[in-house]
Design a protein around this motif. Structure first.
Motif, mmCIF file in Angstrom:
data_model
loop_
_atom_site.group_PDB
_atom_site.id
_atom_site.type_symbol
_atom_site.label_atom_id
_atom_site.label_comp_id
_atom_site.label_asym_id
_atom_site.label_seq_id
_atom_site.Cartn_x
_atom_site.Cartn_y
_atom_site.Cartn_z
ATOM 1 N N UNK A 1 0.813 -1.213 0.000
ATOM 2 C CA UNK A 1 0.000 0.000 0.000
ATOM 3 C C UNK A 1 0.853 1.273 0.000
ATOM 4 N N UNK A 2 2.161 1.098 -0.056
ATOM 5 C CA UNK A 2 3.110 2.221 -0.023
ATOM 6 C C UNK A 2 2.926 3.061 1.233
ATOM 7 N N UNK A 3 2.751 2.383 2.350
ATOM 8 C CA UNK A 3 2.629 3.046 3.640
ATOM 9 C C UNK A 3 3.841 2.696 4.499
ATOM 10 N N UNK A 4 4.040 3.479 5.531
ATOM 11 C CA UNK A 4 5.072 3.197 6.527
ATOM 12 C C UNK A 4 4.516 3.617 7.877
ATOM 13 N N UNK A 5 3.985 2.647 8.609
ATOM 14 C CA UNK A 5 3.458 2.932 9.937
ATOM 15 C C UNK A 5 4.614 3.183 10.904
ATOM 16 N N UNK A 6 4.496 4.231 11.675
ATOM 17 C CA UNK A 6 5.430 4.523 12.753
ATOM 18 C C UNK A 6 4.597 4.505 14.030
ATOM 19 N N UNK A 7 4.901 3.585 14.920
ATOM 20 C CA UNK A 7 4.111 3.388 16.136
ATOM 21 C C UNK A 7 4.939 3.808 17.339
ATOM 22 N N UNK A 8 4.349 4.650 18.193
ATOM 23 C CA UNK A 8 5.061 5.151 19.368
ATOM 24 C C UNK A 8 4.160 5.108 20.595
ATOM 25 N N UNK A 9 4.753 5.426 21.722
ATOM 26 C CA UNK A 9 4.036 5.577 22.995
ATOM 27 C C UNK A 9 3.148 4.372 23.297
ATOM 28 N N UNK A 10 3.700 3.178 23.133
ATOM 29 C CA UNK A 10 2.941 1.957 23.411
ATOM 30 C C UNK A 10 2.806 1.806 24.924
ATOM 31 N N UNK A 11 1.565 1.703 25.373
ATOM 32 C CA UNK A 11 1.275 1.491 26.792
ATOM 33 C C UNK A 11 0.452 0.218 26.897
ATOM 34 N N UNK A 12 0.914 -0.723 27.703
ATOM 35 C CA UNK A 12 0.211 -1.983 27.917
ATOM 36 C C UNK A 12 -0.179 -2.048 29.385
ATOM 37 N N UNK A 13 -1.467 -2.226 29.640
ATOM 38 C CA UNK A 13 -1.972 -2.381 30.994
ATOM 39 C C UNK A 13 -2.427 -3.816 31.181
ATOM 40 N N UNK A 14 -1.832 -4.498 32.163
ATOM 41 C CA UNK A 14 -2.176 -5.887 32.456
ATOM 42 C C UNK A 14 -3.085 -5.937 33.672
ATOM 43 N N UNK A 15 -4.073 -6.831 33.598
ATOM 44 C CA UNK A 15 -5.004 -7.025 34.711
ATOM 45 C C UNK A 15 -5.345 -8.501 34.775
ATOM 46 N N UNK A 16 -4.533 -9.273 35.465
ATOM 47 C CA UNK A 16 -4.739 -10.712 35.531
ATOM 48 C C UNK A 16 -4.550 -11.336 34.160
ATOM 49 N N UNK A 17 -5.580 -12.028 33.675
ATOM 50 C CA UNK A 17 -5.519 -12.678 32.365
ATOM 51 C C UNK A 17 -5.969 -11.768 31.231
ATOM 52 N N UNK A 18 -6.255 -10.509 31.526
ATOM 53 C CA UNK A 18 -6.705 -9.555 30.509
ATOM 54 C C UNK A 18 -5.669 -8.444 30.361
ATOM 55 N N UNK A 19 -5.684 -7.823 29.194
ATOM 56 C CA UNK A 19 -4.778 -6.711 28.946
ATOM 57 C C UNK A 19 -5.426 -5.738 27.977
ATOM 58 N N UNK A 20 -5.047 -4.491 28.089
ATOM 59 C CA UNK A 20 -5.413 -3.480 27.104
ATOM 60 C C UNK A 20 -4.129 -2.776 26.684
ATOM 61 N N UNK A 21 -4.131 -2.252 25.485
ATOM 62 C CA UNK A 21 -2.970 -1.530 24.994
ATOM 63 C C UNK A 21 -3.443 -0.347 24.174
ATOM 64 N N UNK A 22 -2.612 0.670 24.149
ATOM 65 C CA UNK A 22 -2.899 1.840 23.315
ATOM 66 C C UNK A 22 -1.568 2.381 22.826
ATOM 67 N N UNK A 23 -1.636 3.077 21.702
ATOM 68 C CA UNK A 23 -0.418 3.644 21.126
ATOM 69 C C UNK A 23 -0.812 4.725 20.140
ATOM 70 N N UNK A 24 0.195 5.467 19.703
ATOM 71 C CA UNK A 24 0.022 6.415 18.616
ATOM 72 C C UNK A 24 0.626 5.806 17.369
ATOM 73 N N UNK A 25 0.049 6.140 16.233
ATOM 74 C CA UNK A 25 0.679 5.720 14.980
ATOM 75 C C UNK A 25 0.514 6.818 13.943
ATOM 76 N N UNK A 26 1.471 6.825 13.076
ATOM 77 C CA UNK A 26 1.479 7.794 11.989
ATOM 78 C C UNK A 26 1.639 7.038 10.704
#
Length: 100
Positions: free
Chosen positions: A75-100
């Motif tokens: 697709x002629x793209x180049x994802x740049x992913x930053x500020x990855x935050x992973x929150x763990x809660x027992x057997x579950x997790x959520x994550x968020x990040x920025x991408x350009x």
């Protein structure tokens, strides 16, 4: 017997998933993107419109219909992913990040 994964192992696996997703999209490897979601649900949010696809083939089809690929197969793209935050809660997790 395999050792029990630690929270650091879990964070690393989730961060690797996020980076692998971006890499496969940029390569135009939509089958590979789908494989990442073989046992999960991919949610795409566009304003108030939410599209959820479950399973490898559904996610692959979504990307094939949504992302333009050029003659080189990418697709002629180049994802740049930053500020990855992973929150763990027992057997579950959520994550968020920025991408350009």
């Amino acid at each position: 017997m395999a050792p029990t994964p630690t929270p650091a192992d879990d964070r690393h696996a989730i961060e690797t998933l996020i980076m692998t997703y971006a890499e496969r999209v940029d390569l135009g490897d939509f089958a590979g993107v789908g494989a990442l979601f073989a046992h999960a649900t991919y949610r795409a949010v566009h304003g108030d419109d939410v599209h959820a696809q479950t399973g490898a083939s559904a996610v692959q089809a979504t990307f094939e219909g949504m992302v333009r690929r050029y003659p080189d197969g990418t697709p002629r793209t180049k994802h740049v992913t930053t500020n990855v935050v992973v929150d763990l809660d027992g057997d579950a997790a959520t994550a968020r990040s920025y991408y350009l």
